[in-house]
Design an enzyme around this catalytic site. Structure first.
Site, PDB file in Angstrom:
ATOM      1  N   GLY A   1       0.802  -1.218   0.000  1.00 17.14           N
ATOM      2  CA  GLY A   1       0.000   0.000   0.000  1.00 17.14           C
ATOM      3  C   GLY A   1       0.833   1.266   0.000  1.00 17.14           C
ATOM      4  O   GLY A   1       2.026   1.236  -0.295  1.00 17.14           O
TER       5      GLY A   1
ATOM      6  N   HIS B   1       4.529   1.776  -8.017  1.00 16.25           N
ATOM      7  CA  HIS B   1       3.490   0.731  -8.033  1.00 16.25           C
ATOM      8  C   HIS B   1       2.637   0.842  -9.304  1.00 16.25           C
ATOM      9  O   HIS B   1       2.265  -0.164  -9.908  1.00 16.25           O
ATOM     10  CB  HIS B   1       2.556   0.890  -6.825  1.00 16.25           C
TER      11      HIS B   1
ATOM     12  N   SER C   1       7.351   3.944  -0.682  1.00 12.99           N
ATOM     13  CA  SER C   1       6.309   4.388   0.268  1.00 12.99           C
ATOM     14  C   SER C   1       6.960   5.077   1.457  1.00 12.99           C
ATOM     15  O   SER C   1       6.369   5.963   2.071  1.00 12.99           O
ATOM     16  CB  SER C   1       5.497   3.189   0.752  1.00 12.99           C
TER      17      SER C   1
END
Ligand code: PAF
Length: 258
Positions: free
Chosen positions: A8, A14, A163
């Site tokens: 995430g 991504h 991230s």
């Protein structure tokens, strides 16, 4: 079916995996799961950025068919005690600094493969060691999933997308750009300056910024991940680095083959 496994806090790195998967497969699944078994520090697991609502908004802009964001109990109905043998690939670099990390990665990725049964799975080359280890896991498990490696996506200042970049202050983000600069400068001297000297010079360059603390900088054989001590024109070579800035740990790498 293509699978893009993620933890995430999605960024353009991504998205490049998602786009590759949607271009190569009829169905694309994206998993979002911050896997507890691959964190060797509780604090790192707890501070890992989590932004599920934003992630779903981002994915809604792409032809993604499945988002798999399971609770931990679904992945690990009981504690996963499997121990993988990576033949030493996990004993250096990330493996040395994060004991048990790759075992946890293999646990979760193999569970995703069992549950989702993709034909292809997409991994970013930013986690180069992870990609090599997952290829080994797939061979050992006699899995038919094809592992597709995708190039590193960088911010304008060269910083590899991650991230964890969200955890950097503006000043730290500026400092972090030095990592890519260091790799680029070192690459210019590949094959010319002896490896131990080049490693020393590169670390020195990084530490001219007092915010940066290098955990390792290695030039490795890109197949068996063994650190190289001298240059030879044969075989693929990669420079891999981990640097701490405050509490944030960043990794990066670059192809040094010539
Ligand atoms: O690279 C990552 O984000 C993770 O290690 C992965 C492959 C999604 C497994 O948790």
């Amino acid at each position: 079916m293509g699978l893009v496994p993620t933890m995430g806090s999605l960024h353009e790195g991504h998205i490049s995996l998602v786009e590759k998967s949607t271009s190569q497969n009829g169905i694309t699944a994206v998993s979002i799961f911050v896997n507890p078994t691959q964190f060797n520090e509780k604090q790192d697991f707890e501070s890992y950025p989590r932004n599920l609502d934003d992630d779903l908004d981002i994915l809604a802009r792409f032809p993604v068919d499945i988002v798999f964001a399971p609770p931990a109990k679904e992945i690990y109905p009981k504690p996963d005690t499997r121990v993988f043998d990576f033949g030493g690939l996990d004993r250096i670099m990330e493996g040395e600094h994060r004991p048990g990390h790759f075992n946890g990665v293999a646990q979760v990725v193999s569970r995703f493969f069992e549950i989702i049964t993709p034909d292809r799975a997409y991994f970013g080359e930013k986690d180069f060691q992870q990609m090599v280890i997952i290829r080994k896991m797939v061979l050992d498990l006699k899995s038919s999933v094809r592992i597709i490696g995708c190039p590193i996506i960088r911010e304008e200042n060269g910083l590899a997308m991650s991230s964890r970049n969200r955890l950097l202050s503006a000043g730290e983000r500026n400092s972090a750009a030095r990592i890519h600069k260091a790799l680029t400068l070192a690459k210019e001297k590949a094959g010319e300056v002896e490896i131990p000297r080049l490693i020393e010079q590169t670390i020195q360059f990084l530490h001219e910024d007092p915010r940066l603390k290098t955990e390792y900088f290695e030039i490795i054989d890109d197949q068996n991940l063994k650190p190289l001590s001298h240059w030879s024109s044969a075989g693929g070579k990669r420079a891999c680095i981990a640097v701490k800035i405050g509490n944030v740990r960043l990794i990066d790498n670059m192809d040094f083959s010539f």
